[in-house]
Scaffold this motif. Sequence first.
Motif, PDB file in Angstrom:
ATOM      1  N   THR A  31       0.853  -1.186   0.000  1.00 35.44           N
ATOM      2  CA  THR A  31       0.000   0.000   0.000  1.00 35.44           C
ATOM      3  C   THR A  31       0.886   1.233   0.000  1.00 35.44           C
ATOM      4  OG1 THR A  31      -1.757  -1.155   1.214  1.00 35.44           O
ATOM      5  CG2 THR A  31      -1.818   1.250   1.210  1.00 35.44           C
ATOM      6  N   GLN A  33       0.686   5.454  -0.343  1.00 42.84           N
ATOM      7  CA  GLN A  33      -0.167   6.649  -0.315  1.00 42.84           C
ATOM      8  C   GLN A  33      -1.656   6.271  -0.310  1.00 42.84           C
ATOM      9  OE1 GLN A  33       1.019   9.668  -3.236  1.00 42.84           O
ATOM     10  NE2 GLN A  33       3.097   8.826  -3.254  1.00 42.84           N
ATOM     11  N   GLY A  34      -1.955   5.185   0.387  1.00 40.08           N
ATOM     12  CA  GLY A  34      -3.328   4.705   0.479  1.00 40.08           C
ATOM     13  C   GLY A  34      -3.776   3.869  -0.711  1.00 40.08           C
ATOM     14  N   LYS A  36      -3.694   0.584  -2.996  1.00 39.86           N
ATOM     15  CA  LYS A  36      -3.361  -0.832  -2.923  1.00 39.86           C
ATOM     16  C   LYS A  36      -2.724  -1.272  -4.236  1.00 39.86           C
ATOM     17  CE  LYS A  36      -7.508  -1.741  -0.114  1.00 39.86           C
ATOM     18  NZ  LYS A  36      -8.284  -0.519  -0.451  1.00 39.86           N
ATOM     19  N   GLU A 237      -8.536   5.528  -3.640  1.00 39.29           N
ATOM     20  CA  GLU A 237      -7.391   6.439  -3.624  1.00 39.29           C
ATOM     21  C   GLU A 237      -6.684   6.461  -4.974  1.00 39.29           C
ATOM     22  OE1 GLU A 237      -7.962   4.101  -1.388  1.00 39.29           O
ATOM     23  OE2 GLU A 237      -8.252   5.136   0.536  1.00 39.29           O
TER      24      GLU A 237
END
Length: 273
Positions: A31, A33-34, A36, A237
Amino acid sequence: MSRPQKRWALAAGLAALALAAPACGGEKGATVQGVKLIEEGALTSCTHLPYPPFQSEDKETGKVVGFDVDIIDLVAERLGVAQKVVDTPFETMRTGSALNAGKCDIQMGGMTIKPERVKFMDVSDPYFDATQSLMAKKGSGVASLDDVRAKKLDLGSQAGTTGEDFVKDKGFDPRSFDNSNAELNGLRTGQVDVIVQDDPVVKGWLKDPANAEFEIVANLNTGEQYGMWMRKGHNPELVEITNEVIAQAKADGTYRKIYEKWIGPMPAAGGGS
């Protein structure tokens, strides 16, 4: 089979599964910066090759290059990772099955934003305004789909594309080719008289002297826009960052440079501007 043999077979089977497991998407995930990622250190993108100028394999380097590749590279750079391109059948892309199977994080490939696709995949903001073109031999006398029908010419299309859907909706039953290269070859070899394909793709073909006997005979304004696609509800994200990157590229001139590199002069309006 005796009990020792059964135990040996079970152990062998489990060992085989253990060896196979790391190859599956998600086993080496991360993961960032948020976002996946199915593979650490990489933003994995799916596409269906070849589809120039959006993506194709460079004959000298063997790398996949093109308009879409450069756009996704910007997203990868934002995440601080490299882009890894995976070639996959278009059918698995347009149905979302490649994403759902963990084969890639994001899909490119000139995929038109359509309501039926948005139902089972997340999509970025539009990054390209597209039209369709008819390509035929010079002097064919064709200037529209009506001419193709009136002259009873054989029409070709690429399987599963919006161009194919468009002509089918107009009452045509085109000969369907698996990919864009096969479609072009069908025209070159006389299997079909006219083909329908995305305008930038046709313009790319016509830059090749080998296609000098052909021309664009008609433009079909279908109102299409391309988007980058992601697994439904899985990576909001990544959708957000992709949108931010597209907007920034358009604002700072990077988008224009990519457009002119792969396609040519960018229209004052449209063309993803």
